[in-house]
Design an enzyme around this catalytic site. Sequence first.
Site, short mmCIF file in Angstrom:
data_model
loop_
_atom_site.label_atom_id
_atom_site.label_comp_id
_atom_site.label_asym_id
_atom_site.label_seq_id
_atom_site.Cartn_x
_atom_site.Cartn_y
_atom_site.Cartn_z
CD GLU A 122 38.90 17.99 46.13
OE1 GLU A 122 38.96 19.17 45.71
OE2 GLU A 122 38.55 17.71 47.29
CD GLU A 189 31.96 17.11 47.49
OE1 GLU A 189 33.08 16.61 47.31
OE2 GLU A 189 31.67 17.84 48.47
O1 KIV Z 1 36.98 14.71 52.13
C1 KIV Z 1 35.91 14.11 52.06
O2 KIV Z 1 35.32 13.71 53.06
C2 KIV Z 1 35.34 13.86 50.76
C3 KIV Z 1 33.89 13.51 50.75
C4 KIV Z 1 33.10 14.75 50.56
C5 KIV Z 1 33.58 12.48 49.78
O3 KIV Z 1 35.97 14.02 49.75
#
Ligand code: KIV
Length: 272
Positions: A122, A189
């Site tokens: 991220e 997302e």
């Molecule tokens: O942590 C997770 O499961 C994710 C999904 C929302 C793709 O990043």
Amino acid sequence: MYIPKPLEDKVTIPQLKKLKQQGEKFACLTAYDYSFASLMEDCGVEVVLVGDSLGMVIQGHDTTIPVTLADIEYHGKAVAAGLNNAMLMLDMPFGSLNSPQQALDNASELLKRTQAQIVKLEGGAAQLKTVETMSRFGIASCAHLGLQPQMVNKMGGYRVQGKAKGAAEQMLETAQELQQAGTDMLLLECVPATLAAEITATLEIPVIGIGAGADVDGQILVLHDILNVTAGKKPKFSKNFMQGESSIQAAISRYVQEVKRGQFPDKTHTFA
Ligand code: KIV
């Protein structure tokens, strides 16, 4: 009736790029242990993510913030034991990417210890230098744009991202910069379907969506959501694949086939 179709070949980044070029969709799911990972492998799930969502669905926290590198390593090893051909992707948890050097060191160790193929990060534009550094040192990465749950304390909640014109343009530009910096995949997302479609069409790298509509290259959902065991309110973008099925294997196979046939997500699971 959904017959499981195991993967015949090892899933690689060039192979996912080829699927994109051919307009073929691929299916991804989160997993946190050996048993579910094996089942996914047998059902033809191409990419298995050890997501930091484990903080919520496994550990019972309200957010993903408390997840540690040790947690990702532990679950990563368990999932790796169940996979043969599927690609294993690991989430870099909150606080593990605070500088390109720290990210490089943490990701290298995780890949060595788990034998995963790729890490997901991220952070968007803040991670451009990290993506570029990882790429130079042979670490495959999947950037993550749109809703970024690790930013929950700054955002004050979980909301669809990129709705305003300026925010949409910014996301498209950041996606292009991340590709230019060397990221190998992009995850979107909770993004309006039209914006996700535009980003997907613009990029050469495969784009995976969760709450990003049908026009991305691959779909991903959280395992516990599709099995309808997530506590509390279910996200709009998810779907209970257990409904009408008599086994978990049938539910996962149905998810894979609905993704590949372009039946999931439909409008009810998509943001306008
Ligand atoms: O942590 C997770 O499961 C994710 C999904 C929302 C793709 O990043």
